[in-house]
Design a protein around this motif. Structure first.
Motif, PDB file in Angstrom:
ATOM      1  N   PHE A   1       0.747  -1.174  -0.124  1.00 21.64           N
ATOM      2  CA  PHE A   1      -0.070   0.149   0.043  1.00 21.64           C
ATOM      3  C   PHE A   1       0.562   1.285   0.008  1.00 21.64           C
ATOM      4  CE2 PHE A   1      -3.681  -3.162   1.230  1.00 21.64           C
ATOM      5  CZ  PHE A   1      -4.156  -2.658   0.373  1.00 21.64           C
ATOM      6  N   THR A   2       1.482   1.095  -1.042  1.00 18.36           N
ATOM      7  CA  THR A   2       2.152   2.304  -1.343  1.00 18.36           C
ATOM      8  C   THR A   2       1.271   3.446  -1.989  1.00 18.36           C
ATOM      9  OG1 THR A   2       2.991   1.574  -3.144  1.00 18.36           O
ATOM     10  CG2 THR A   2       4.695   1.997  -1.186  1.00 18.36           C
ATOM     11  N   ILE A   3       1.714   4.767  -2.642  1.00 20.47           N
ATOM     12  CA  ILE A   3       0.838   5.457  -3.789  1.00 20.47           C
ATOM     13  C   ILE A   3       1.598   6.213  -5.157  1.00 20.47           C
ATOM     14  CG2 ILE A   3      -0.185   7.893  -3.480  1.00 20.47           C
ATOM     15  CD1 ILE A   3      -0.374   7.961  -0.490  1.00 20.47           C
ATOM     16  N   PRO A   4       1.151   4.982  -5.779  1.00 21.78           N
ATOM     17  CA  PRO A   4      -0.352   4.260  -5.751  1.00 21.78           C
ATOM     18  C   PRO A   4       1.073   2.949  -5.523  1.00 21.78           C
ATOM     19  CG  PRO A   4       0.499   5.222  -7.869  1.00 21.78           C
ATOM     20  CD  PRO A   4       1.924   6.153  -7.018  1.00 21.78           C
ATOM     21  N   GLU A   5      -0.684   2.346  -5.266  1.00 17.02           N
ATOM     22  CA  GLU A   5      -0.032   0.905  -4.639  1.00 17.02           C
ATOM     23  C   GLU A   5       0.008  -0.334  -5.777  1.00 17.02           C
ATOM     24  OE1 GLU A   5      -4.573   1.035  -4.025  1.00 17.02           O
ATOM     25  OE2 GLU A   5      -3.223   2.248  -4.244  1.00 17.02           O
ATOM     26  N   LEU A   6       0.696  -1.280  -5.806  1.00 15.99           N
ATOM     27  CA  LEU A   6       1.224  -2.774  -5.243  1.00 15.99           C
ATOM     28  C   LEU A   6       1.292  -3.038  -5.751  1.00 15.99           C
ATOM     29  CD1 LEU A   6       3.594  -3.160  -8.359  1.00 15.99           C
ATOM     30  CD2 LEU A   6       5.309  -3.492  -6.136  1.00 15.99           C
ATOM     31  N   VAL A   7      -0.181  -4.684  -6.682  1.00 11.78           N
ATOM     32  CA  VAL A   7      -0.495  -5.592  -6.187  1.00 11.78           C
ATOM     33  C   VAL A   7      -0.317  -6.829  -7.114  1.00 11.78           C
ATOM     34  CG1 VAL A   7      -2.381  -4.297  -5.185  1.00 11.78           C
ATOM     35  CG2 VAL A   7      -2.863  -5.406  -7.914  1.00 11.78           C
ATOM     36  N   ARG A   8      -0.484  -7.992  -6.284  1.00 15.78           N
ATOM     37  CA  ARG A   8       0.223  -9.417  -6.980  1.00 15.78           C
ATOM     38  C   ARG A   8      -1.003 -10.330  -6.397  1.00 15.78           C
ATOM     39  NH1 ARG A   8       5.187 -13.476  -5.866  1.00 15.78           N
ATOM     40  NH2 ARG A   8       4.030 -14.842  -6.442  1.00 15.78           N
ATOM     41  N   VAL A   9      -1.219 -10.989  -8.151  1.00 18.64           N
ATOM     42  CA  VAL A   9      -2.188 -12.500  -7.403  1.00 18.64           C
ATOM     43  C   VAL A   9      -1.403 -13.184  -8.561  1.00 18.64           C
ATOM     44  CG1 VAL A   9      -4.163 -11.633  -9.289  1.00 18.64           C
ATOM     45  CG2 VAL A   9      -4.154 -13.924  -7.049  1.00 18.64           C
ATOM     46  N   GLY A  10      -1.276 -14.356  -8.324  1.00 20.74           N
ATOM     47  CA  GLY A  10      -0.514 -15.325  -8.939  1.00 20.74           C
ATOM     48  C   GLY A  10       0.545 -15.498  -9.143  1.00 20.74           C
ATOM     49  N   VAL A  11       1.188 -16.172 -10.156  1.00 18.61           N
ATOM     50  CA  VAL A  11       2.092 -16.107 -10.575  1.00 18.61           C
ATOM     51  C   VAL A  11       2.819 -15.884 -10.487  1.00 18.61           C
ATOM     52  CG1 VAL A  11       2.698 -18.802 -10.800  1.00 18.61           C
ATOM     53  CG2 VAL A  11       2.352 -18.105 -12.467  1.00 18.61           C
ATOM     54  N   LEU A  12       5.235 -15.506 -10.586  1.00 23.04           N
ATOM     55  CA  LEU A  12       5.496 -14.111 -11.405  1.00 23.04           C
ATOM     56  C   LEU A  12       6.122 -14.633 -12.885  1.00 23.04           C
ATOM     57  CD1 LEU A  12       7.371 -13.223  -8.574  1.00 23.04           C
ATOM     58  CD2 LEU A  12       6.033 -11.344 -10.193  1.00 23.04           C
ATOM     59  N   GLU A  13       6.141 -14.142 -13.815  1.00 27.05           N
ATOM     60  CA  GLU A  13       6.220 -14.216 -15.136  1.00 27.05           C
ATOM     61  C   GLU A  13       7.622 -15.249 -14.934  1.00 27.05           C
ATOM     62  OE1 GLU A  13       8.622 -11.784 -19.561  1.00 27.05           O
ATOM     63  OE2 GLU A  13       7.669 -11.325 -17.080  1.00 27.05           O
ATOM     64  N   ASP A  14       8.881 -14.644 -14.515  1.00 28.23           N
ATOM     65  CA  ASP A  14       9.837 -15.889 -14.368  1.00 28.23           C
ATOM     66  C   ASP A  14       9.403 -17.454 -13.633  1.00 28.23           C
ATOM     67  OD1 ASP A  14       9.555 -15.225 -11.415  1.00 28.23           O
ATOM     68  OD2 ASP A  14      11.445 -14.363 -11.504  1.00 28.23           O
ATOM     69  N   GLU A  15       8.838 -16.752 -12.664  1.00 19.03           N
ATOM     70  CA  GLU A  15       7.812 -18.062 -12.224  1.00 19.03           C
ATOM     71  C   GLU A  15       7.728 -19.335 -12.958  1.00 19.03           C
ATOM     72  OE1 GLU A  15       7.309 -17.119  -6.993  1.00 19.03           O
ATOM     73  OE2 GLU A  15       5.857 -16.450  -8.739  1.00 19.03           O
ATOM     74  N   ALA A  16       6.171 -18.368 -13.618  1.00 19.24           N
ATOM     75  CA  ALA A  16       5.112 -19.238 -15.054  1.00 19.24           C
ATOM     76  C   ALA A  16       7.086 -19.652 -16.105  1.00 19.24           C
ATOM     77  CB  ALA A  16       4.941 -18.121 -15.743  1.00 19.24           C
ATOM     78  N   GLN A  17       7.526 -19.372 -16.257  1.00 16.13           N
ATOM     79  CA  GLN A  17       8.677 -19.813 -17.475  1.00 16.13           C
ATOM     80  C   GLN A  17       9.796 -20.509 -16.855  1.00 16.13           C
ATOM     81  OE1 GLN A  17      10.396 -16.272 -17.835  1.00 16.13           O
ATOM     82  NE2 GLN A  17       9.381 -15.340 -19.713  1.00 16.13           N
TER      83      GLN A  17
END
Length: 456
Positions: free
Chosen positions: A352-368
């Motif tokens: 919760f910075t300003i603006p915020e940064l969020v994630r759900v699921g895998v990262l790109e490198d994890e998927a690879q």
């Protein structure tokens, strides 16, 4: 030791830790007629309600208003005289947090839960002692949460932790945050808008490692615009107290340096809070990641003991909703002698910075790394209406879609209002909606939620 000649009081379940997870489990079992006790050495409510998520978000509100006015400063909104009164903002925070412990305890008592105060220590596989009084429990749930990791450089005792920061009576002008995680970034963004000059020291090559690196770079650049200085690849070698504050000794790529600040805040990570339990006496195995549990959250060495949240070594993220989920699953297994396992699918997380940064699921490198066949849908949203409307100029999203199923396997968003938008994506991921189905779903326009179709 337990008082002599006294039979230990007996319970069906003893819950150690009165945070949201422990309270959820205690309430659930008590509602089924079990005799339940809960104990904590700290006020009831846990980190999230008292020392973390909720009070942080209240303080962030002050920062949000300042930043909102600043972004619209050349668009017809005057900024003159607008500032954060830290003492009054902190009073506003206390208006929420001060009433939590009594409210939580009263709610437990209403459900018939016996509330205890003190440090719980195992004296046997099903025996616990609290303040010299012994208790026996057929089942025990450990939900003690996490505590700041110990630091060993000279002068580490001068650092304050996140709890102390959230109770500061005044905010000094020069604040240094140690560690490049949630705590440091969220607090630094609050401090910068409140008039401080924050510095984040991170020994790694990049901060916020659990988030998409491309979006983290955007966040770091956006933070720099408002005065948040992030110094990566930098280690702290010592802290000295001076009449004017603190001298902090650093090392970056073999080069030593020193800076002077007014306050140093520990944001360098947390570890399971287990050290006071004497788990060895209870025959409960544990490691650096927490109590060793099977998939159903039962201790692998003591069948009477379960663990949930940060206290348990599971694949779940260190988040309050995950801890509550695990506690409810553990309670169900305790009640029914079952072997249900938590479903972590679609669990979102946010900085919760300003603006915020969020994630759900895998990262790109994890998927690879997993050999997944994905399409990476990256969009620069910095000029989209949702951003333009509020004067924001930073924003981007990266959505990972499985080519064969058209289902979202990862979503990473940076920008105004995306912490609410990610909940829709989370729901779609959990219940198997495809990207095409999401695109075809109408949304209120104009809203951040209506942006989702274009992101896909």
């Amino acid at each position: 030791m337990t008082r002599k000649h006294e039979e230990p009081e007996k319970y069906d379940l003893m819950v150690i830790g009165a945070g949201m997870a422990g309270i959820a489990a205690a309430t659930k079992c008590a509602s089924q007629g079990w005799r339940v006790a809960i104990v904590d050495s700290l006020p009831y409510g846990g980190t999230c309600a008292l020392r973390g998520c909720d009070p942080k978000k209240i303080l962030r509100r002050g920062a949000e208003i300042l930043e909102a006015a600043h972004l619209m400063g050349d668009k017809g909104i005057g900024e003159g005289g607008l500032s954060v009164n830290w003492a009054q903002l902190m009073k506003h925070k206390h208006g929420f947090t001060d009433g939590v412990p009594a409210s939580m305890e009263d709610g437990l008592k209403t459900h018939g839960v016996q509330t205890l105060h003190g440090t719980a220590v195992f004296t046997g596989p099903t025996e616990v002692e609290v303040s010299g009084v012994g208790y026996h429990a057929t089942k025990i749930l450990i939900a003690t949460g996490a505590t700041p990791v110990s630091l060993d450089f000279p002068g580490h005792e001068h650092l304050i932790d996140s709890t102390a920061f959230l109770n500061l009576e005044s905010l000094p002008p020069r604040v240094l945050f140690v560690g490049g995680g949630f705590v440091s970034f969220e607090f630094a963004h609050i401090a910068a808008r409140a008039g401080s000059r924050p510095i984040i020291i991170d020994r790694g090559s990049r901060p916020l490692k659990g988030f998409d690196p491309d979006l983290v770079d955007l966040l770091v650049r956006r933070g720099a615009e408002c005065g948040v200085d992030v110094q990566s690849g930098t280690s702290m070698t010592g802290v000295e107290e001076t009449p004017a504050g603190y001298q902090v000794h650093l090392q970056q790529q073999g080069v030593a340096s020193m800076i002077e600040v007014d306050l140093v805040v520990h944001g360098a990570g947390r570890v399971p809070d287990l050290s006071r339990l004497d788990l060895e006496a209870g025959g409960v195995a544990y490691g650096p990641g927490g109590i060793d549990v099977s998939a159903d959250l039962q201790s692998v060495t003591n069948s009477a003991v379960y663990a949930a949240g940060d206290a348990a070594d599971t694949e779940g993220m260190p988040l309050t909703p995950v801890a509550v989920l695990e506690a409810k699953v553990a309670a169900s297994n305790i009640l029914k002698s079952g072997n249900a396992v938590p479903d972590y699918a679609g669990t979102p997380t946010a900085v919760f910075t300003i603006p915020e940064l969020v994630r759900v699921g895998v990262l790109e490198d994890e998927a690879q790394a997993r050999g997944m066949d994905i399409e990476v849908r990256y969009t620069d949203t910095s000029r989209w209406f949702s951003q333009y409307r509020v004067g924001e100029t930073a924003g981007a999203v990266k959505i990972l879609v499985d080519r064969s199923s058209d289902r979202i396997v990862g979503a990473h968003l940076f920008g105004h209002g995306v912490a609410e938008l990610v909940n829709t994506i989370s729901l779609a991921m959990k219940y198997g909606l495809t990207a095409r189905e999401l695109r075809s779903s109408p949304a209120v326009y104009p809203s951040v939620g209506s942006d989702l179709g274009s992101m896909l």
